[in-house]
Each structure stands twice: as structure tokens, then as C-alpha cells.
Design a protein around this motif. Structure first.
Motif, short mmCIF file in Angstrom:
data_model
loop_
_atom_site.label_atom_id
_atom_site.label_comp_id
_atom_site.label_asym_id
_atom_site.label_seq_id
_atom_site.Cartn_x
_atom_site.Cartn_y
_atom_site.Cartn_z
N THR A 29 0.83 -1.21 0.00
CA THR A 29 0.00 0.00 0.00
C THR A 29 0.86 1.25 0.00
OG1 THR A 29 -1.75 -1.14 1.22
CG2 THR A 29 -1.80 1.26 1.24
N LEU A 30 1.85 1.29 0.88
CA LEU A 30 2.75 2.45 0.94
C LEU A 30 3.49 2.62 -0.39
CD1 LEU A 30 4.24 2.08 4.54
CD2 LEU A 30 2.72 3.88 3.72
N PHE A 31 3.92 1.50 -0.96
CA PHE A 31 4.64 1.58 -2.23
C PHE A 31 3.75 2.19 -3.32
CE2 PHE A 31 5.27 -0.19 -6.45
CZ PHE A 31 6.57 0.22 -6.71
N LEU A 32 2.54 1.68 -3.46
CA LEU A 32 1.64 2.15 -4.52
C LEU A 32 1.31 3.62 -4.33
CD1 LEU A 32 -0.79 -0.90 -4.84
CD2 LEU A 32 1.03 -0.24 -6.41
N PHE A 33 1.12 4.04 -3.09
CA PHE A 33 0.81 5.44 -2.82
C PHE A 33 2.01 6.32 -3.16
CE2 PHE A 33 0.32 9.17 -0.03
CZ PHE A 33 -0.95 9.58 -0.42
N TRP A 34 3.19 5.90 -2.70
CA TRP A 34 4.42 6.67 -2.96
C TRP A 34 4.71 6.72 -4.46
CZ3 TRP A 34 8.80 4.43 -5.23
CH2 TRP A 34 9.93 5.24 -5.31
N ALA A 35 4.61 5.57 -5.11
CA ALA A 35 4.97 5.47 -6.54
C ALA A 35 4.09 6.36 -7.41
CB ALA A 35 4.89 4.03 -7.01
N SER A 36 2.81 6.44 -7.07
CA SER A 36 1.90 7.21 -7.91
C SER A 36 2.26 8.69 -7.91
CB SER A 36 0.45 7.01 -7.44
OG SER A 36 0.31 7.42 -6.09
N ALA A 48 17.11 11.81 -15.17
CA ALA A 48 16.17 12.54 -14.32
C ALA A 48 15.10 11.65 -13.71
CB ALA A 48 15.52 13.67 -15.14
N PHE A 49 14.76 10.56 -14.38
CA PHE A 49 13.69 9.67 -13.90
C PHE A 49 14.21 8.44 -13.17
CE2 PHE A 49 12.01 11.88 -17.65
CZ PHE A 49 10.82 12.38 -17.15
N GLU A 50 15.52 8.26 -13.16
CA GLU A 50 16.07 6.99 -12.70
C GLU A 50 15.94 6.75 -11.19
OE1 GLU A 50 20.09 6.78 -13.97
OE2 GLU A 50 19.58 6.33 -16.03
N GLN A 51 16.20 7.77 -10.40
CA GLN A 51 16.27 7.56 -8.97
C GLN A 51 15.00 6.93 -8.42
OE1 GLN A 51 16.08 10.87 -6.10
NE2 GLN A 51 18.09 10.20 -5.35
N SER A 52 13.85 7.45 -8.84
CA SER A 52 12.56 6.91 -8.36
C SER A 52 12.41 5.44 -8.75
CB SER A 52 11.40 7.72 -8.93
OG SER A 52 11.43 9.05 -8.45
N ILE A 53 12.84 5.11 -9.96
CA ILE A 53 12.71 3.73 -10.43
C ILE A 53 13.61 2.80 -9.64
CG2 ILE A 53 13.10 2.19 -12.40
CD1 ILE A 53 12.20 4.51 -14.21
N TYR A 54 14.84 3.22 -9.38
CA TYR A 54 15.77 2.37 -8.61
C TYR A 54 15.29 2.20 -7.16
CZ TYR A 54 18.92 3.15 -12.57
OH TYR A 54 19.47 3.20 -13.83
N ILE A 55 14.72 3.26 -6.59
CA ILE A 55 14.17 3.13 -5.24
C ILE A 55 13.02 2.14 -5.23
CG2 ILE A 55 12.94 4.35 -3.39
CD1 ILE A 55 14.54 6.86 -4.14
N SER A 56 12.18 2.19 -6.27
CA SER A 56 11.05 1.26 -6.34
C SER A 56 11.54 -0.18 -6.51
CB SER A 56 10.13 1.64 -7.51
OG SER A 56 10.74 1.40 -8.76
N ILE A 57 12.63 -0.38 -7.22
CA ILE A 57 13.20 -1.73 -7.38
C ILE A 57 13.71 -2.24 -6.03
CG2 ILE A 57 15.09 -3.05 -8.43
CD1 ILE A 57 14.77 -1.11 -10.88
N ILE A 554 21.16 -5.28 -3.92
CA ILE A 554 22.54 -4.80 -4.11
C ILE A 554 22.63 -3.87 -5.32
CG2 ILE A 554 24.89 -5.51 -4.66
CD1 ILE A 554 24.26 -8.16 -3.12
N VAL A 555 22.08 -4.33 -6.45
CA VAL A 555 22.16 -3.54 -7.68
C VAL A 555 21.43 -2.22 -7.55
CG1 VAL A 555 21.51 -3.47 -10.13
CG2 VAL A 555 22.49 -5.55 -9.16
N SER A 556 20.19 -2.25 -7.05
CA SER A 556 19.42 -1.02 -6.93
C SER A 556 20.09 -0.07 -5.93
CB SER A 556 17.98 -1.31 -6.50
OG SER A 556 17.94 -2.01 -5.27
N GLY A 557 20.64 -0.63 -4.86
CA GLY A 557 21.34 0.20 -3.89
C GLY A 557 22.53 0.91 -4.51
N LEU A 558 23.30 0.20 -5.32
CA LEU A 558 24.44 0.80 -6.01
C LEU A 558 23.99 1.86 -7.00
CD1 LEU A 558 26.63 -2.38 -6.67
CD2 LEU A 558 27.20 -0.47 -5.17
N PHE A 559 22.94 1.55 -7.76
CA PHE A 559 22.45 2.51 -8.76
C PHE A 559 21.89 3.77 -8.10
CE2 PHE A 559 21.69 -0.59 -12.56
CZ PHE A 559 23.05 -0.89 -12.55
N ILE A 560 21.22 3.61 -6.96
CA ILE A 560 20.72 4.78 -6.22
C ILE A 560 21.90 5.64 -5.78
CG2 ILE A 560 19.60 5.53 -4.07
CD1 ILE A 560 17.83 2.97 -4.35
#
Length: 814
Positions: A29-36, A48-57, A554-560
Motif C-alpha cells: 500500500t505504501l509503495f503504490l501510494f508513494w509510486a503514484s 532525471a527519472f532513474e532515482q525513483s525507479i531504482y528506489i522502487s526496485i 545490491i544492484v538497486s542500492g548501487l544505482f541509487i
């Protein structure tokens, strides 16, 4: 549900691990609310759009780890399905497409996104198998949609800054006023409501899905308050659909509506029609004033106007909700009895939808082709009037689709990797449009994963929908309703995605996979025989998901970390000129992703600046090396190519610059700026050529470019009347000047005169125009002619005009 070696037992029959269920549902629920509110996680295919996507991963990885724990704790109740295994063939196809990826950077991003969707599919299967949790799960998804609807209307009525303060902490993009960026976007069609999506057509697809969810939940809900709330929401949703000005949404809405009706009993079909008719009529009554007020409030805010708009919406919604409540209480039971016999007929479910199709077509005709359209606001009238197969939007999409098939032809089996369309479309385009999205999810998927990946994806969808429909026919009505919301959302968005790039919003993609996972919870069948023992299968499955999740963490953490460091480097640019301070965070980013185009371009630019200042060859060589290495994996990245040429310009390496333009010109056949610069450097290289043969080589390349441009212009003249050309592509003054210089160097003075004169510019405040006038007057003199008027104009701005003209006239071309 297809299971391996054990029978189906519903999770609702046990309370084991119930706290884990609520924790898992809470996280989702928190994810869907935050992501929207993070622009719905739009995959814009740049930094410019990457950070949000990596956090969601990262978020999805942690959710999937909890899902595995829940599966292990409830091993007797939670099923491992066939679909929960084959779903991982989708990211596998993206992994395979890395072999021939047009952009490794974008392909890796899509691989991670697809893995995330697969993990949410598994989580949704687990949550939707528990009856109580499933009920709340559907309400969570619906409630977030209702919030998004009102969030958009708040912006339409000028209250954007106020409402955005409530979600700003989520990292939502804002403008100076404090409102959500582009919640109301202005384009050539006027102001269009986009809410959190910043794109009206995808918002229309989302609204369409939840319009049908709302009308379905009116009948499903047992509480009269719930019935009223869902009936209340019909007007804001329909109103928002109109305010998006989305023609595709309005065209596909009746198609999806008829499709969904087939799955309902005749009684509920009639009730759906009544609910939507009532709410539609109420919306029409308030549409003009709310539209006009909203358009005014976009320019000047007025509390009284805003409150007036809200009164229209709230009163209209309350009336619609009240009537829906009355229809359910008094009309529904009567229709239930009246349609009893029809419900028992095999063809009974098809009779009303066919009639609804005719009625919908008639209504659309009335709104488009008769004076009845005058009841609609002018901006909506104009959009409806343009619904035809000859208007530019349709013609442009057809062009996209044809061009997409050209890409598929060159990358048929395993595709060109994630992000292939945005990387390659300029190379294959029919005319110079700009569109980093193919406006068709399925064609984009085919381009990215090839026939192999597309067949896997199509088989996956067909399997789930066919199995769901088979189970739907067999089970009783009460069980049918438990998972029908998932079917509505998935079917609506996937159908609309034929015309648009809805799935490029990662939030939408996740939502679709959540719904596909939810649909599988209603599929019941005999256990599937499998050689592996159930316990062994479960252990292997859980371990596999655990490994995937750990890798993604690991990967998403590095990319963030990489994106954060890059943002830091950008911020430091305006603070310090110290090279060591600027390069430190940039190097951290590059250490993690050494071939990320934007990271490389930034570092190369910095190194180039330092080289110009210090003349230290080490900086130059390092810049060239990182650019060349990145181009191995990103050969079509224009930014990298231009950065390389910028570096070569520092040393005036005309030959190397020419080679970059010449070698890659096939990638950008409709980029007039590319050809202007290509022709310019060709002329410069010709001037500096050591012999006649070399000069002719460069001159021929310049004239071949002119020929290419002329043929392109001829082709553009054949475009259908309603189709927009896109970017400028013509013989520009710059092109004419370089072509004229080339003709002159070949001794074809008359040709040089004719082409330069055809594009001669009178504004001599521009240096290119001054150069063009100088060359024009030189060829005039060479031909033995005179043009005193133009010479006087040139002499007024250039004291060396006569000397420059003479140097051209006396140029040694041997």
C-alpha cells in the motif's frame, strides 16, 4: 489454481502468519501510494527519472523477501502456481536481448523493471489468495485511484499548491507555486488534466479502468455507504476523462465497456448502463461551468471561482451517488426478477452488450456528428470533431507502427534490448517526428525482446486470461466478484496500451502485473504433476526468489548511490570551480556505472574544460577514452557522439570530426542540424586538404548531403495532408551556404550562385548570414556581375567585406 503436487487450500481458512499478511499489504500500500506521486515512476529513459525507479526496485526486493517468508510460513495454504514460474521468462527474455541491445544502459534498466513486475506478480498472488486480505487489497488499489482523481481536480480548480503540500514529502515534482508539476499540462490542444501522470492519455486509460471498477463495486458492495461512495466517484472520474481531452480514451471506453458487460449477468449489465447513464448526464450538466472555471483558474486564482467549481462537482457527485443508491435499492431487485430467464440462456450475456454497442456507437455519432455536440465545452468539441482516420494523431501513430516494424526486421529474434525504440527510432523514421515512445506497448515490446520475447509474453497473457475466463464461467457468482476488479483493471489498461505507452509508467506496469497476479488466485484446477517433490520445489522456488531479491537489493542500492552522486556533481557545478571537488562525486557514479551516457558526457565535458585550461594531454586522452568506451555499448547515443566531436574541436581535428559525422550519418537521416554540421566540417576539411583528390572527397560528401536533403524534402511532400511533418527538414541557409561553397570549389560557379541566392538572408546580425552574403557577392563577382545594394549592406556591418570577397574570388582551387 494450477499447483504442483498438492491440493488447493485457501489461505482464508487459517490464521497462521496473519500478521505477516497485514505487514506485506501495508508495505505494498505504501509503495503504490508513494509510486503514484513520483510521476507514476515514468521510465523517461534518462537520468532525471532513474532515482525513483531504482528506489522502487529496492522496495520491491524487500517486499518480495517478505513474500517468501510468508510463503514458507504458510506452506500448506499458499500455492506455487505455473504462472508464478513462467512469469520469470519475461525478464529472462530481456536478459537475452542484452546480447544485441542498442543501448546497454537502457536495456539493463528494463531488465530490472521487468524483474520488479514479476516480483509484484508473485506478491499479488500471495495476497489475493487470502479472502479477507484480498478484499482489502482491492479497496486499497481503488482508494489510491480515487485520491489521484481528486488530486487532479484540485489542480484543475486552482488548489494545486494546497493539496501538493500533503504529498510533497513523497518527493513529488513541484513548480515555483508549490503545485505538482504539469498536473494540468498545456499543449497545442489547450489545458489538459493529467494529475500525477504528466501525460493526459495515460491518465485517461487509468481513469477508464477505475470508472468500470467503481461501477462494479456499486453492485458488489454490501454496505450502503460503500455503494454511495462508489456512485459518488463516477462523476469526478467521467469529468476527469473529458478534461484529459484524450480522444483515444473516449474511443476505447465503449469498446472496453462492451467487453466487460459480457462477463456480467443481464441484470448487472442493465444496472451498469443505468449507473453510467445517470452519472454521464449529471457530468454533462456540470461539464461546461467546471471546464470554464478551470481554464480561468489556470491563469488567475480566485477563491470564489474555485469554491463554485467544487460546489458543482460535489453536488453533482452527491446527486449521482444518491441516484445510484436508489437504483440499487429499488430498481436492481426488479431487474433481477425480470431478467431471470434471460440469465439462464447461454446467449443471455451477449444480448445486452450487442445492444450497448449499437447504443454507444449512436451516442458517439450524436456527440461528434450532430448539433448535440454544442452542449460540450468548445475545447472538448474540437477534440471530438477531430476523431477520424485522417487526423494527424492517427496518421502519426500509423507511421510509428510502420517504422517499428523496420526495427523488428533488423532485430527479429531476440530484439534490440530495453529502450531500443528511443535509441533507434531516428534511424528508421519515415519523417522527422520526435517520439521516444512507440505509442504502442506491444510493438515496443516486440522491438525490445524480438519474436522470442514477444511470443513468451503473449503466451503468458493468453494463459492467464484464458484460465481466468474458464474459471470465471465455472465458479459461482460470489467467488466471481472476488477477483473481477483485477480483470477490469488489467484488461482496460492492456487494451488501451494498443494506442499508447501506458506501460512505460512503471507504476502502471506494476499495477497491471499486480492485477494479473490477482486474477490467478481465482484459477482452480487439478494439481499439476511435476517430477520434483512439492517440498523440494518450494525450497528451490523460495531460494531462487531470495537470490533474485538479494541481487536486486545490491544492484538497486548501487544505482541509487550512483544517481545521488551524479545529482551532487550537478549541484556542485554552480557552487565551485574546483576540479577535484567536482570530479569526486562524478567518479563515484562512474565507478558504479562506467558507461552511463550522461555520467560519461558530464565527465568528458569537465575533462575537456580542464584540458583547454592546462593543455595537459592526460586530461584529453582520458576524456577520449571514456567516450570511446561508452560508444562501444551506446553507439547510437547522439549526446556521446557530439561530446566526442566537441573534444575533437578543441584540437581542431577536422578529419576526426568529419569521420564521426560521416560514419554515423545513417543513424540520424532526418536531423537537419546533424547535416548542417556535417556539411560545415566537410567544407573546412576540404579547405585544409593537402591535395585535390582529398578535397574532392570532402566536397562530394557535402553535395551528397545536399542530395539526401533534397530527396528527403521530396518525400515529405508526399505525406498525407493531415500528417504533421515534425521537425524542420529543408535546405536551410546553412545547408545552402555549404553546398554553394562545395560547388564553387568544384568550379561550378553558377550552381554556387543559384543555391546561395535562393536562401540569402537579409538579417546581417547573424554571423552565418554575413558569411553567406560574403560568399554570394564573391560568386557574383566571379560571374562578372554586380550587386551594389547587397554589397553596401554587407559593408555597413563588416569593414573587411571587400577583402573577404577578394580572398574568395582569388582562391586557389588547384
Amino acid at each position: 489454481m494450477s499447483t504442483y503436487g498438492y491440493s488447493t487450500t485457501k489461505s482464508s481458512k487459517t490464521s497462521d502468519g496473519l500478521q505477516l499478511y497485514w505487514l506485506l499489504l501495508g508495505l505494498v500500500t505504501l509503495f503504490l501510494f508513494w509510486a503514484s506521486f513520483r510521476v507514476a515512476l515514468f521510465n523517461g529513459q534518462d537520468q532525471a527519472f532513474e532515482q525513483s525507479i531504482y528506489i522502487s526496485i529496492l522496495w520491491s526486493s524487500l517486499i518480495s523477501i517478505l513474500t517468501i517468508i510468508l510463503i514458507e510460513k504458510n506452506s500448506k495454504c499458499i500455492q506455487i502456481t505455473l504462472s508464478s514460474i513462467i512469469v520469470f521468462l519475461l525478464p529472462l527474455s530481456y536478459l537475452i536481448s542484452l546480447i544485441s541491445s542498442a543501448s546497454q544502459y537502457l536495456a539493463i534498466n528494463m531488465l530490472l523493471i521487468t524483474l520488479m513486475c514479476a516480483l509484484f506478480f508473485i506478491t499479488s498472488q500471495v495476497l489475493s489468495q487470502h479472502t479477507t486480505v484480498n478484499k482489502l487489497y482491492t479497496y486499497v488499489i481503488t482508494t489510491i485511484a480515487y485520491i489521484i482523481v481528486f488530486f487532479g481536480l484540485f489542480h484543475w480548480l486552482g488548489n494545486g499548491p494546497l493539496i501538493t503540500t500533503l504529498v510533497k514529502w513523497l518527493g513529488s515534482p513541484t513548480i515555483s507555486s508549490g503545485a505538482y508539476k504539469d498536473a494540468v499540462m498545456v499543449d497545442s490542444n489547450g489545458a489538459r488534466l493529467t494529475s500525477v501522470f504528466q501525460y493526459a492519455n495515460t491518465y485517461a486509460a487509468y481513469l477508464m479502468a477505475f470508472l468500470f471498477v467503481a461501477v462494479f463495486l456499486i453492485g458488489k458492495s454490501r454496505s450502503w455507504l460503500s455503494k454511495f461512495i462508489h456512485g459518488f466517484m463516477l462523476v469526478p472520474i467521467i469529468l476527469s476523462i473529458f478534461l484529459t481531452l484524450s480522444r483515444g480514451g473516449l474511443v476505447l471506453l465503449p469498446i472496453v465497456f462492451v467487453l466487460l458487460l459480457v462477463f456480467l449477468k443481464p441484470c448487472r449489465q442493465l444496472m451498469w448502463i443505468l449507473h453510467l447513464a445517470v452519472s454521464g448526464i449529471v457530468t454533462i450538466f456540470i461539464l461546461n461551468p467546471v471546464t470554464d472555471l478551470g481554464l480561468q483558474l489556470q491563469t488567475t486564482f480566485s477563491i470564489s471561482q474555485s469554491l463554485t467549481g467544487w460546489l458543482y462537482i460535489l453536488i453533482g457527485s452527491a446527486v449521482s451517488g444518491g441516484i445510484s443508491l436508489a437504483l440499487e435499492k429499488w430498481v436492481s431487485p426488479t431487474l433481477e426478477k425480470a431478467t431471470g430467464r434471460l440469465s439462464n440462456k447461454k446467449w443471455g450475456n451477449f444480448l445486452i452488450p450487442i445492444g450497448g454497442m449499437v447504443l454507444g456507437a449512436l451516442l458517439l455519432f450524436i456527440l461528434i456528428g450532430t448539433s448535440a455536440k454544442n452542449i460540450l465545452p468548445e475545447n472538448i468539441q474540437n477534440r471530438l470533431a477531430n476523431i477520424n482516420f485522417e487526423q494527424h494523431s492517427v496518421l502519426e501513430r500509423l507511421t510509428f507502427y510502420k517504422d517499428a516494424m523496420k526495427v523488428v526486421k533488423d532485430y527479429p529474434i531476440i530484439g534490440a534490448g530495453g529502450g531500443a525504440w528511443s535509441t533507434l527510432y531516428e534511424q528508421y523514421q519515415n519523417n522527422p517526428y520526435t517520439s521516444r515512445q512507440a505509442h504502442n506497448f506491444y510493438l515496443q515490446y516486440l522491438i525490445e525482446t524480438g519474436i522470442l520475447g514477444f511470443v513468451i509474453f503473449a503466451a503468458f497473457l493468453i494463459y492467464i486470461f484464458v484460465q481466468y475466463i474458464r474459471a470465471y464461467i465455472k465458479i459461482n457468482e460470489e467467488k466471481r466478484s472476488e477477483h473481477f476488479v483485477y480483470f477490469i483493471i488489467a484488461a482496460s489498461i492492456l487494451i488501451h496500451s494498443i494506442l499508447d505507452f501506458n506501460m512505460s509508467y512503471v507504476y502502471i506496469g506494476v499495477l497491471v502485473f499486480i492485477c494479473l497476479g490477482g486474477m490467478t488466485a481465482s484459477i482452480e484446477s487439478e494439481p499439476t504433476k511435476f517430477k520434483m517433490k512439492p517440498k523440494t520445489l518450494r525450497t528451490v522456488y523460495s531460494a531462487s526468489i531470495g537470490v533474485i531479491s538479494a541481487v536486486l537489493v545490491i544492484v538497486s542500492g548501487l544505482f541509487i548511490s550512483a544517481t545521488n552522486s551524479f545529482v551532487t556533481a550537478q549541484e556542485l557545478e554552480g557552487v565551485t570551480n574546483n576540479y577535484n571537488e567536482l570530479v569526486a562525486p562524478l567518479d563515484k557514479s562512474l565507478k558504479i556505472r562506467s558507461h552511463h551516457p550522461e555520467y560519461v558526457i558530464k565527465k568528458a565535458s569537465l575533462l575537456n574544460v580542464v584540458y583547454r585550461q592546462s593543455q595537459n594531454e592526460e586530461f584529453y586522452q582520458q576524456a577520449e577514452r571514456i567516450l570511446q568506451n561508452a560508444l562501444v555499448r551506446e553507439p547510437s547515443n547522439k549526446g556521446l557522439l557530439m561530446s566526442l566531436n566537441s573534444l575533437y574541436t578543441t584540437k581542431k581535428l577536422d578529419q576526426d570530426i568529419f569521420n564521426v559525422y560521416d560514419t554515423n550519418k545513417y543513424r540520424f537521416p532526418w536531423d537537419i542540424e546533424w547535416y548542417e554540421q556535417y556539411m560545415h566540417i566537410g567544407i573546412q576539411a576540404a579547405y585544409n586538404a593537402k591535395d585535390k583528390e582529398a578535397r574532392i572527397k570532402y566536397v562530394d560528401a557535402v553535395l551528397a548531403s545536399l542530395d539526401h536533403i533534397n530527396k528527403g524534402v521530396e518525400h515529405l511532400n508526399t505525406l498525407p495532408e493531415g500528417q504533421l511533418q515534425g521537425k524542420t527538414f529543408e535546405v536551410t541557409p546553412n545547408v545552402a551556404l555549404r553546398a554553394g561553397q562545395a560547388y564553387y570549389m568544384l568550379g561550378q560557379t553558377q550552381d554556387a550562385h543559384d543555391i546561395i541566392k535562393s536562401r540569402l538572408q537579409e538579417d546581417l546580425n547573424d554571423t552565418t548570414n554575413v558569411e553567406m552574403m560574403t560568399w554570394y557577392l564573391a560568386v557574383v563577382e566571379k560571374l562578372g556581375l554586380k550587386d551594389e545594394d547587397h554589397f553596401n549592406k554587407l559593408a555597413a556591418v563588416d569593414e573587411n567585406a571587400k577583402a573577404n570577397i577578394d580572398s574568395i574570388v582569388t582562391m586557389n582551387l588547384e
